[in-house]
Design an enzyme around this catalytic site. Structure first.
Site, PDB file in Angstrom:
ATOM      1  N   CYS A  68       0.743  -1.200  -0.047  1.00 20.62           N
ATOM      2  CA  CYS A  68       0.157   0.130   0.102  1.00 20.62           C
ATOM      3  C   CYS A  68       0.862   1.325  -0.115  1.00 20.62           C
ATOM      4  O   CYS A  68       0.179   2.128  -0.263  1.00 20.62           O
ATOM      5  CB  CYS A  68      -0.818   0.047   1.139  1.00 20.62           C
ATOM      6  SG  CYS A  68      -2.129  -1.399   1.052  1.00 20.62           S
TER       7      CYS A  68
ATOM      8  N   ASN B 296      -9.784   0.398  -0.397  1.00 21.60           N
ATOM      9  CA  ASN B 296      -8.367   0.470  -0.480  1.00 21.60           C
ATOM     10  C   ASN B 296      -7.858   0.142  -1.745  1.00 21.60           C
ATOM     11  O   ASN B 296      -7.826  -1.193  -1.843  1.00 21.60           O
ATOM     12  CB  ASN B 296      -8.108  -0.072   0.703  1.00 21.60           C
ATOM     13  CG  ASN B 296      -6.266  -0.249   1.055  1.00 21.60           C
ATOM     14  OD1 ASN B 296      -5.596   0.086  -0.068  1.00 21.60           O
ATOM     15  ND2 ASN B 296      -6.050  -0.822   2.124  1.00 21.60           N
TER      16      ASN B 296
ATOM     17  N   HIS C 178      -3.404   7.639   2.736  1.00 18.94           N
ATOM     18  CA  HIS C 178      -3.575   6.183   2.181  1.00 18.94           C
ATOM     19  C   HIS C 178      -5.122   6.096   2.519  1.00 18.94           C
ATOM     20  O   HIS C 178      -5.226   6.143   3.713  1.00 18.94           O
ATOM     21  CB  HIS C 178      -2.748   5.259   2.775  1.00 18.94           C
ATOM     22  CG  HIS C 178      -2.949   3.852   2.200  1.00 18.94           C
ATOM     23  ND1 HIS C 178      -3.486   3.390   0.975  1.00 18.94           N
ATOM     24  CD2 HIS C 178      -3.143   2.886   3.096  1.00 18.94           C
ATOM     25  CE1 HIS C 178      -3.677   2.234   1.202  1.00 18.94           C
ATOM     26  NE2 HIS C 178      -3.454   1.870   2.409  1.00 18.94           N
TER      27      HIS C 178
HETATM   28  O1  UT7 Z   1      -3.429  -0.619   3.914  1.00 22.20           O
HETATM   29  C1  UT7 Z   1      -3.129  -1.381   4.870  1.00 22.20           C
HETATM   30  C2  UT7 Z   1      -3.987  -2.804   4.882  1.00 22.20           C
HETATM   31  N1  UT7 Z   1      -4.810  -2.762   6.099  1.00 22.20           N
HETATM   32  C3  UT7 Z   1      -5.401  -2.055   6.723  1.00 22.20           C
HETATM   33  O2  UT7 Z   1      -5.081  -0.823   6.934  1.00 22.20           O
HETATM   34  C4  UT7 Z   1      -6.526  -2.844   7.689  1.00 22.20           C
HETATM   35  C5  UT7 Z   1      -6.439  -1.923   9.246  1.00 22.20           C
HETATM   36  N2  UT7 Z   1      -7.434  -2.550   9.852  1.00 22.20           N
HETATM   37  C6  UT7 Z   1      -8.735  -2.242   9.751  1.00 22.20           C
HETATM   38  O3  UT7 Z   1      -8.991  -1.406   9.076  1.00 22.20           O
HETATM   39  C7  UT7 Z   1      -9.751  -2.737  10.764  1.00 22.20           C
HETATM   40  O4  UT7 Z   1      -8.926  -3.597  11.991  1.00 22.20           O
HETATM   41  C8  UT7 Z   1     -10.671  -3.714  10.193  1.00 22.20           C
HETATM   42  C9  UT7 Z   1     -11.875  -2.829   9.315  1.00 22.20           C
HETATM   43  C10 UT7 Z   1     -10.196  -4.720   9.206  1.00 22.20           C
HETATM   44  C11 UT7 Z   1     -11.594  -4.551  11.072  1.00 22.20           C
HETATM   45  O5  UT7 Z   1     -12.108  -3.602  12.242  1.00 22.20           O
HETATM   46  P1  UT7 Z   1     -12.075  -3.778  13.650  1.00 22.20           P
HETATM   47  O6  UT7 Z   1     -12.924  -2.620  14.292  1.00 22.20           O
HETATM   48  O7  UT7 Z   1     -10.500  -3.810  14.102  1.00 22.20           O
HETATM   49  O8  UT7 Z   1     -12.744  -5.120  13.931  1.00 22.20           O
HETATM   50  P2  UT7 Z   1     -12.325  -6.322  14.532  1.00 22.20           P
HETATM   51  O9  UT7 Z   1     -11.359  -7.280  13.780  1.00 22.20           O
HETATM   52  O10 UT7 Z   1     -11.607  -6.083  15.995  1.00 22.20           O
HETATM   53  O11 UT7 Z   1     -13.996  -7.282  14.912  1.00 22.20           O
HETATM   54  C12 UT7 Z   1     -14.597  -6.501  15.648  1.00 22.20           C
HETATM   55  C13 UT7 Z   1     -15.945  -7.292  15.495  1.00 22.20           C
HETATM   56  C14 UT7 Z   1     -15.664  -8.926  15.701  1.00 22.20           C
HETATM   57  O12 UT7 Z   1     -16.916  -9.231  16.208  1.00 22.20           O
HETATM   58  P3  UT7 Z   1     -17.251  -9.826  17.969  1.00 22.20           P
HETATM   59  O13 UT7 Z   1     -15.879 -10.486  18.375  1.00 22.20           O
HETATM   60  O14 UT7 Z   1     -17.086  -8.224  18.598  1.00 22.20           O
HETATM   61  O15 UT7 Z   1     -18.456 -10.158  18.187  1.00 22.20           O
HETATM   62  C15 UT7 Z   1     -15.727  -9.276  14.402  1.00 22.20           C
HETATM   63  O16 UT7 Z   1     -15.835 -10.806  14.256  1.00 22.20           O
HETATM   64  O17 UT7 Z   1     -16.634  -7.411  14.229  1.00 22.20           O
HETATM   65  C16 UT7 Z   1     -16.625  -8.539  13.705  1.00 22.20           C
HETATM   66  N3  UT7 Z   1     -16.232  -8.390  12.327  1.00 22.20           N
HETATM   67  C17 UT7 Z   1     -17.172  -8.243  11.292  1.00 22.20           C
HETATM   68  N4  UT7 Z   1     -18.365  -8.016  11.248  1.00 22.20           N
HETATM   69  C18 UT7 Z   1     -19.144  -7.710  10.136  1.00 22.20           C
HETATM   70  C19 UT7 Z   1     -14.962  -8.456  11.846  1.00 22.20           C
HETATM   71  N5  UT7 Z   1     -15.099  -8.277  10.304  1.00 22.20           N
HETATM   72  C20 UT7 Z   1     -16.293  -8.142  10.249  1.00 22.20           C
HETATM   73  C21 UT7 Z   1     -17.198  -7.699   8.744  1.00 22.20           C
HETATM   74  N6  UT7 Z   1     -18.494  -7.523   8.865  1.00 22.20           N
HETATM   75  N7  UT7 Z   1     -16.233  -7.774   7.670  1.00 22.20           N
END
Ligand code: UT7
Length: 319
Positions: free
Chosen positions: A112, A276, A246
């Protein structure tokens, strides 16, 4: 000698992938995606589109904006990690489409952050007086690297390309670039190449991402990076006209803007409709803001990116 941006362009595929469409494919919701990322839709490369073809489209726009013919270029640097082939490079494909001159063309792989790394490479050639006119492109089709059932990655990534023409000039231009890498984080974000010698491992050739861990490192490293960039130029955040970040996650962008105490009106965002786009993300945002007349000549810009590697970098530019 300074590297001045004399033209920019971008390309987004026509095919849209909305949050509502993703709701039909995986266990997710429009509300969750918008709240946690700020993304509403992304563009997906069509069957005949490639990082090279998207890069060519963005490059043609940038060349037109710079009133330059591709035959006048000295070098092409392409940031990508999703080329169709291991070699020839995407840059060679783009060169072949644009000019029959045998100018050097090569790829830079920094996921990225690729565009910032490529920009920095191009800037060194111009500063040293080696080259006068360099085309820098960021192009990626990371949607193709996401497993069709992986809601983790599927919701984030879209495809596209952005490009700038850099020309040697006396004033303004790229004032500094700052690059960092930390290879020890490789298992938080990456994509395996298919292992041709181990056909049973082919199924592992998809992107993997531990999102929340990536998130934490991204916020912390970007906050250090923007301070480093300002300090190197003896600037205060209030001297900036625009932050061009980004486009990974609105919460990461807001955290960086907050660190700078920069109002969101001075932050360029496209991720609600692009998602992204990896190496294409910063040059697409830059070109959109230039074409909308937001970024104007003389404005001070801070470009930054963070991604797989980890690799992160910034550029301070007087446009
Ligand atoms: O360019 C560099 C590349 N990548 C990045 O910059 C990614 C950086 N990370 C992120 O943008 C975020 O971490 C994400 C958007 C990927 C995820 O958001 P988050 O707030 O960190 O969510 P999480 O992984 O901590 O999950 C929170 C909750 C979980 O449920 P529980 O355990 O609280 O019940 C997940 O199972 O959200 C759930 N969850 C989803 N729900 C619906 C995780 N992914 C999804 C989804 N849809 N796609």
């Amino acid at each position: 000698m300074r590297s001045v941006i004399t033209g920019s362009g971008h390309y987004l595929p026509a095919q849209r992938l909305t949050n509502a469409m993703l709701e039909q494919r995986v266990d997710t919701s429009d509300q969750w995606i918008v709240e946690r990322t700020g993304i509403r839709e992304r563009r997906i490369a069509g069957a005949t589109e490639t990082p090279a073809s998207m890069g060519v489209a963005a490059a043609r726009q940038a060349l037109q904006a710079a009133s330059l013919s591709a035959d006048q270029l000295d070098l092409i640097v392409v940031a990508t990690t999703s080329g169709e082939r291991a070699f020839p490079s995407v840059a060679c494909d783009i060169q072949a489409a644009l000019t029959s001159n045998n100018i050097p063309a090569f790829d830079v792989a920094a996921a990225c952050s690729g565009f910032i790394f490529a920009l920095s490479v191009a800037d060194q050639y111009i500063r040293s007086g080696t080259y006068q006119r360099v085309l820098v492109i960021g192009t990626d089709a990371l949607s193709r690297l996401c497993h069709p059932d992986d809601r983790n990655t599927l919701i984030l990534f879209g495809d596209g390309a952005g490009a700038v023409v850099l020309e040697a000039g006396q004033q303004g231009g790229i004032l500094s670039t700052h690059l960092h890498s930390a290879g020890e984080f490789a298992d938080l974000l990456g994509v395996q190449h298919p292992k041709r010698h181990e056909p049973e491992a082919l199924s592992e050739a998809w992107m993997y991402m531990k999102g929340s861990e990536v998130f934490k490192v991204a916020v912390s490293k970007l906050s250090e990076l923007v301070q480093e960039t300002l300090a190197a130029n003896q600037l205060d955040a209030s001297d900036l006209d625009w932050l061009v970040p980004h486009q990974a996650n609105m919460r990461i962008i807001s955290a960086t803007a907050k660190k700078l105490k920069l109002p969101m009106q001075q932050v360029v965002t496209t991720l609600d409709y692009t998602g992204n786009t990896s190496a294409a993300s910063v040059p697409i945002a830059l070109d959109v803001a230039i074409r909308e007349g937001k970024i104007q000549r003389g404005h001070k810009l801070l470009l930054e990116a963070f991604g797989g590697g980890f690799a992160w970098g910034s550029a301070f530019i007087e446009y």
